[in-house]
Enzyme design. Structure first.
Site, PDB file in Angstrom:
ATOM      1  N   ASP A   1       0.802  -1.243   0.000  1.00  0.00           N
ATOM      2  CA  ASP A   1       0.000   0.000   0.000  1.00  0.00           C
ATOM      3  C   ASP A   1       0.831   1.289   0.000  1.00  0.00           C
ATOM      4  O   ASP A   1       0.560   2.214   0.779  1.00  0.00           O
ATOM      5  CB  ASP A   1      -0.962   0.018   1.194  1.00  0.00           C
ATOM      6  CG  ASP A   1      -1.978  -1.118   1.152  1.00  0.00           C
ATOM      7  OD1 ASP A   1      -1.909  -1.946   0.228  1.00  0.00           O
ATOM      8  OD2 ASP A   1      -2.826  -1.193   2.067  1.00  0.00           O
TER       9      ASP A   1
ATOM     10  N   LYS B   1      -6.835  -4.981  -3.095  1.00  0.00           N
ATOM     11  CA  LYS B   1      -7.574  -5.465  -1.936  1.00  0.00           C
ATOM     12  C   LYS B   1      -8.533  -4.399  -1.441  1.00  0.00           C
ATOM     13  O   LYS B   1      -8.386  -3.224  -1.785  1.00  0.00           O
ATOM     14  CB  LYS B   1      -6.609  -5.892  -0.825  1.00  0.00           C
ATOM     15  CG  LYS B   1      -5.745  -4.767  -0.319  1.00  0.00           C
ATOM     16  CD  LYS B   1      -4.724  -5.272   0.663  1.00  0.00           C
ATOM     17  CE  LYS B   1      -3.945  -4.147   1.277  1.00  0.00           C
ATOM     18  NZ  LYS B   1      -4.765  -3.184   2.030  1.00  0.00           N
TER      19      LYS B   1
ATOM     20  N   CYS C   1      -1.868  -2.282   7.687  1.00  0.00           N
ATOM     21  CA  CYS C   1      -1.786  -3.263   6.596  1.00  0.00           C
ATOM     22  C   CYS C   1      -0.471  -4.040   6.557  1.00  0.00           C
ATOM     23  O   CYS C   1      -0.468  -5.217   6.208  1.00  0.00           O
ATOM     24  CB  CYS C   1      -2.079  -2.585   5.272  1.00  0.00           C
ATOM     25  SG  CYS C   1      -3.820  -2.088   5.179  1.00  0.00           S
TER      26      CYS C   1
HETATM   27  C1  VGL Z   1      -4.710   0.910   5.520  1.00  0.00           C
HETATM   28  C2  VGL Z   1      -6.315   1.734   6.926  1.00  0.00           C
HETATM   29  C3  VGL Z   1      -7.287   1.497   5.979  1.00  0.00           C
HETATM   30  C4  VGL Z   1      -3.267   0.571   5.296  1.00  0.00           C
HETATM   31  C5  VGL Z   1      -5.661   0.652   4.561  1.00  0.00           C
HETATM   32  O1  VGL Z   1      -2.838   0.441   4.131  1.00  0.00           O
HETATM   33  O2  VGL Z   1      -2.539   0.439   6.296  1.00  0.00           O
HETATM   34  N1  VGL Z   1      -5.047   1.427   6.694  1.00  0.00           N
HETATM   35  N2  VGL Z   1      -6.954   0.959   4.797  1.00  0.00           N
END
Ligand code: VGL
Ligand code: ZN
Length: 214
Positions: free
Chosen positions: A12, A112, A161
Site C-alpha cells: 500500500d 484489496k 496493513c
Molecule cells: C490501511 C487503513 C485502511 C493501510 C488501509 O494500508 O494500512 N489502513 N486501509
C-alpha cells in the site's frame, strides 16, 4: 542474487497514505527512498505489491455511517472495525502507487478492499465478512508455487496493513522479515507494543541496512 527464495512485498505505498493524502501517515514519505533502494537492488527474486482499492462508499469509510467520525470504531460482523476517512477510492489520484518508485519491477499487483461490505488490511486475506470468514486473496498459494520461503514486508501503514500482512504470512508458513525503517505507523505511540507483538508471533524485525549487500 542474494535472496533467491524471497519476495519483497510492497504494501500500500499509495498517495493517500503520504503526507497530504486522505489517510496521511505522518512521515510516510520517509520510506520512499529506502524502498526505492530495495526495489532497485535486485536482491530479491520476486517483488509483489498490494494496492488498497476501495469502491466509493466502502463499509470502512466513516462517511458511510451516519453520526460516526473517522478513527472511531464500530462493531461489524462481531469484530471491531475502525472507521477511516474516505481513502484509496478506485481510479482516484490518492489510490495511485507512489510515482517515484520503479513499479515496472513488480511481477504482480494484489488489489484489496474491493468488496464493498468487507475491509481488507492484509495482502493475504480480507478482514472478517458477515459469515465470520476471512477470504483468501490467493497470494499465499501464488508465492508457494513460485518457490518463495521468505517474505520481506515494507510499506504503509506499519501498524495496519503491513502488520496484518506480516501476521498472515507467518500463519501461511513463511519466514517473515519486517523491514522496520521501510514502514511507518498511523499510531506511532503504539510502536513498542507492536514490536513485541510481532516478535511474539515469530516475525523477525530488521532494518534495511542489515540486509546482505546493502
Ligand atoms: C490501511 C487503513 C485502511 C493501510 C488501509 O494500508 O494500512 N489502513 N486501509
Ligand atoms: Zn483501506
Amino acid at each position: 542474487m542474494n535472496y533467491q527464495h524471497a519476495v519483497l512485498l510492497l504494501v500500500d505505498i499509495q498517495l493517500d497514505f503520504m503526507p497530504g493524502g486522505a489517510l496521511a501517515v505522518e512521515g510516510g514519505d520517509k520510506i520512499v527512498e529506502p524502498v526505492r533502494r530495495l526495489m532497485e537492488s535486485d536482491r530479491f527474486g520476486l517483488q509483489i505489491a498490494t494496492q488498497d482499492w476501495h469502491p466509493a462508499g466502502h463499509i470502512s469509510f466513516a462517511s458511510r455511517h451516519s453520526g460516526r467520525k473517522a478513527f472511531e470504531s464500530i462493531a461489524l460482523y462481531g469484530q471491531l472495525q475502525t472507521l477511516w476517512p474516505d481513502h484509496c477510492v478506485q481510479g482516484t489520484m490518492g489510490a495511485q502507487l507512489h510515482p517515484k518508485l520503479p513499479w515496472d519491477r513488480v511481477a504482480a499487483l494484489v488489489r484489496k478492499g474491493m468488496d464493498p461490505q468487507c475491509d481488507s488490511y492484509s495482502g493475504f486475506r480480507n478482514n472478517w465478512n458477515a459469515n465470520g470468514e476471512r477470504a483468501a486473496t490467493g497470494l499465499a498459494g501464488y508465492l508457494r508455487e513460485r518457490g518463495v520461503r521468505e517474505v520481506y514486508v515494507c510499506g504503509l501503514a506499519r501498524d495496519v496493513c503491513v502488520r496484518w500482512t506480516a501476521e498472515d504470512a507467518i500463519d501461511a508458513g513463511f519466514h517473515v522479515y519486517f523491514l522496520w525503517d521501510a514502514t511507518c505507523s498511523v499510531n506511532p505511540a503504539d510502536d513498542q507494543a507492536l514490536q513485541q507483538n510481532l516478535i511474539n508471533r515469530g516475525v523477525i524485525l530488521i532494518r534495511t541496512e542489515e540486509l546482505k549487500g546493502s
